[in-house]
Write an enzyme that holds these catalytic residues in place. Structure first.
Site, PDB file in Angstrom:
ATOM      1  N   GLU A   1       0.189  -1.340   5.606  1.00 13.94           N
ATOM      2  CA  GLU A   1       1.231  -0.896   6.527  1.00 13.94           C
ATOM      3  C   GLU A   1       1.089   0.579   6.856  1.00 13.94           C
ATOM      4  OE1 GLU A   1       5.173   0.794   7.731  1.00 13.94           O
ATOM      5  OE2 GLU A   1       3.912   1.309   6.014  1.00 13.94           O
TER       6      GLU A   1
ATOM      7  N   ASP B   1       0.825  -1.214   0.000  1.00 15.87           N
ATOM      8  CA  ASP B   1       0.000   0.000   0.000  1.00 15.87           C
ATOM      9  C   ASP B   1       0.856   1.260   0.000  1.00 15.87           C
ATOM     10  OD1 ASP B   1       0.784  -0.636   2.717  1.00 15.87           O
ATOM     11  OD2 ASP B   1      -0.667   0.845   3.426  1.00 15.87           O
TER      12      ASP B   1
END
EC number: 3.4.11.4
Length: 408
Positions: A175, A80
């Site tokens: 994350e 991400d």
């Protein structure tokens, strides 16, 4: 080493922005698109146990080619990109043989990457840089890490003369919103120790990180027509400003560095009737971390007592902790990485992470996981860039770490 650059350019075309306000796993479906693409690529390389689970975690491994009993080694990056800025339609720009002057990212919007604002860029004079076009972030955090890991593993798999134990790789969702390790299956992953490849500047080697928490504050007001509001209206925006003034101004990110912690307001949305604030709280010291959380709770209590009603609601939630205490138990993981960098002519920069990585959480889940550099700079915004040579060196470091573990 053009391979690592090509991979990186391919991955940044995937919009994988995570969403802190989502309750799904992963927080955005678009992360799965990159994950599924990576699965196919890992299969083509010939790795074993290639999988992506329902939560979006990608895992695979390269079996050992030696009989010697050495620790199973892991490398992890996240898919991400930050919610702080768009990752849609990323359009990387190449600056070859950087001359040390201003880089015009976007002429129409007058967006300039300047050494006056970012003097560290002068370290890369004469190098090739990849920048944004001023409209999005770049996504080096952490697609550079993914590209570096896969390129290193691909190289090792094609060179059987490189002796190695079991090498596990993992790519995580979410994350950037503090959930990257939430559903990480350490047992399935199969490593004894690991490294995240999620650091910044060329040469960074990190095994200390912030203790981290988030705080969500809701301030309730009372809206009355302003013409007859005296002694009746309670403007929640004004009360929210009171709360903000109770936070030490000198402990904001823009005034802190090194081992100093901070309070950081990341969102403010309000009307007379209701205002919502979001903060993140960070500190390396566990005691100072607890003090910071207490100050926020005390500030809410103070305002409620002042007004004689519960105007301020606050929810403080821990996100991750400083991994140092866990890494110190197996310090060889840092020593090997340090030696690997030196052997490929990278000067190690051992410094605390003024942020967090999946490795922080994983270290408390039984998988000690310090952090290696990707080479990226100015993460989470339009001034993000990465020198291509740093990506190439990161690949060399990963390969050398693998070799040194086989000699352990």
């Amino acid at each position: 080493m053009e391979e690592v650059i090509e991979r990186f350019l391919k991955y940044v075309k995937f919009d994988t922005q995570s969403d802190e306000n989502s309750n799904t796993v992963p927080s955005t479906d678009k992360q799965l698109k990159l994950g599924k693409n990576l699965v196919e690529e890992l299969k083509e390389i010939g790795l074993s146990g290639v999988s992506i689970d329902d939560n979006g975690y990608v895992m695979a491994y390269l079996p050992a080619n030696i009989e010697k009993n050495v620790p199973a080694l892991g490398f992890i990056s996240h898919m991400d990109t930050s919610p702080d800025m768009s990752g849609e339609n990323v359009n990387p720009q190449f600056v070859k043989n950087y001359d040390g002057n201003d880089i015009v990212l976007n002429k129409d919007k007058n967006i300039v990457l300047s050494p006056k604002d970012f003097p560290e860029i002068l370290k890369y004079k004469g190098k090739t840089l990849i920048t944004t076009d001023g409209n999005t972030l770049l996504g080096a955090d952490d697609k550079a890490g993914i590209a570096e890991i896969i390129t290193a593993i691909s190289y090792i798999s094609k060179h059987p003369e490189i002796k190695h134990g079991k090498i596990c790789i993992g790519f995580t969702p979410d994350e950037e919103v503090g959930r990257g390790a939430d559903y990480f299956d350490v047992k399935k992953f199969g490593a004894d120790v690991a490294y995240t490849v999620d650091g910044g500047d060329f040469g960074e080697l990190e095994y200390e990180n912030f203790n981290a928490a988030s705080a969500k504050i809701t301030v309730h007001g009372r809206n009355v027509h302003p013409g007859s509001a005296k002694d009746k209206m309670i403007n929640s925006i004004s009360v929210a400003e009171e709360f903000m003034r109770l936070m030490p101004k000198e402990q904001a990110p823009e005034y802190t560095e090194g081992y100093e912690g901070f309070y950081h307001i990341v969102d403010f949305q309000g009307s007379v009737e209701e205002t919502k604030l979001q903060y993140i709280i960070r500190d390396f010291s566990k005691n100072k971390f607890e003090d910071k959380k207490k100050l926020m709770l005390d500030a809410a209590k103070f305002i409620n007592e002042k007004y004689g009603r519960n105007l301020v609601e606050i929810e403080v939630k821990d996100q991750y902790y400083n991994m140092k205490e866990k890494i110190d138990e197996v310090k060889y993981v840092v020593d090997i990485a340090y030696k690997a960098m030196e052997e490929v002519e990278v000067k190690p920069l051992v410094r605390p992470i003024r942020g967090g990585t999946d490795g922080a959480r994983l270290s408390f889940m039984g998988l000690p996981t310090p952090n290696l550099f990707t080479g990226g700079v100015n993460f989470h915004g339009k001034f993000e860039y990465i020198p291509t040579f740093a990506m190439e060196k990161a690949v060399e470091v990963i390969v050398k770490i693998v070799e040194l573990y086989a000699e352990k």
